[in-house]
Write a protein that holds these residues in place. Structure first.
Motif, PDB file in Angstrom:
ATOM      1  N   GLY A   1      43.004  82.396  30.762  1.00  0.00           N
ATOM      2  CA  GLY A   1      44.459  82.252  30.911  1.00  0.00           C
ATOM      3  C   GLY A   1      45.200  83.472  30.397  1.00  0.00           C
ATOM      4  N   MET A   2      44.758  84.001  29.250  1.00  0.00           N
ATOM      5  CA  MET A   2      45.392  85.209  28.714  1.00  0.00           C
ATOM      6  C   MET A   2      45.150  86.394  29.642  1.00  0.00           C
TER       7      MET A   2
ATOM      8  N   LEU B   1      47.548  86.095  32.543  1.00  0.00           N
ATOM      9  CA  LEU B   1      48.892  86.432  32.078  1.00  0.00           C
ATOM     10  C   LEU B   1      49.052  87.944  31.913  1.00  0.00           C
TER      11      LEU B   1
ATOM     12  N   VAL C   1      51.665  90.477  33.885  1.00  0.00           N
ATOM     13  CA  VAL C   1      52.649  91.297  33.170  1.00  0.00           C
ATOM     14  C   VAL C   1      52.454  92.772  33.487  1.00  0.00           C
TER      15      VAL C   1
END
Length: 129
Positions: A26-27, A30, A34
């Motif tokens: 998930g990180m 993300l 970004v």
């Protein structure tokens, strides 16, 4: 150690490992979202002044970036009137553009200088006449 205790320890360890994998994935998603954002457009900044007389209207570039033909439009009351200002190759500090479409019986109310370079339109100066 009983069979049930051993299975409980293994399932607890597997659950922890799975949770760590989900959090790291998930990180990662993300961070990709970004980091992969497009770079913001470099929009020029400038100021202009309306010079109005009884029978003429002109715009003077008072400061900021030089604008290049094709990268800006001049809208008079929402209508593209760039050509009526002479459509200069460049418009830089101190230069004045004379509006040939001036009508003293129906004078313009607003003038917008719109930056059109980079594929999008953004108002960089809005003037009231």
């Amino acid at each position: 150690m009983t069979e049930q205790a051993r299975e409980s320890g293994v399932s607890g360890t597997l659950g922890s490992v799975f949770l760590i994998i989900v959090v790291v994935a998930g990180m990662g998603v993300l961070m990709v979202a970004v980091i992969s954002q497009p770079h913001p457009q470099n929009v020029p900044a400038m100021t202009a002044e309306v010079i109005k007389t009884a029978n003429s209207l002109s715009l003077r570039h008072d400061g900021g970036n030089t604008l290049t033909r094709g990268d800006f439009k001049i809208l008079v009351d929402g209508q593209d009137k760039t050509a009526a200002f002479g459509d200069p190759a460049t418009w830089s500090i101190g230069q004045t553009l004379q509006y040939t479409g001036y009508n003293s019986t129906n004078p313009a109310k607003t003038i917008q200088i719109v930056y059109t370079g980079g594929g999008s339109a953004q108002v960089i100066e809005q003037l009231m006449v």
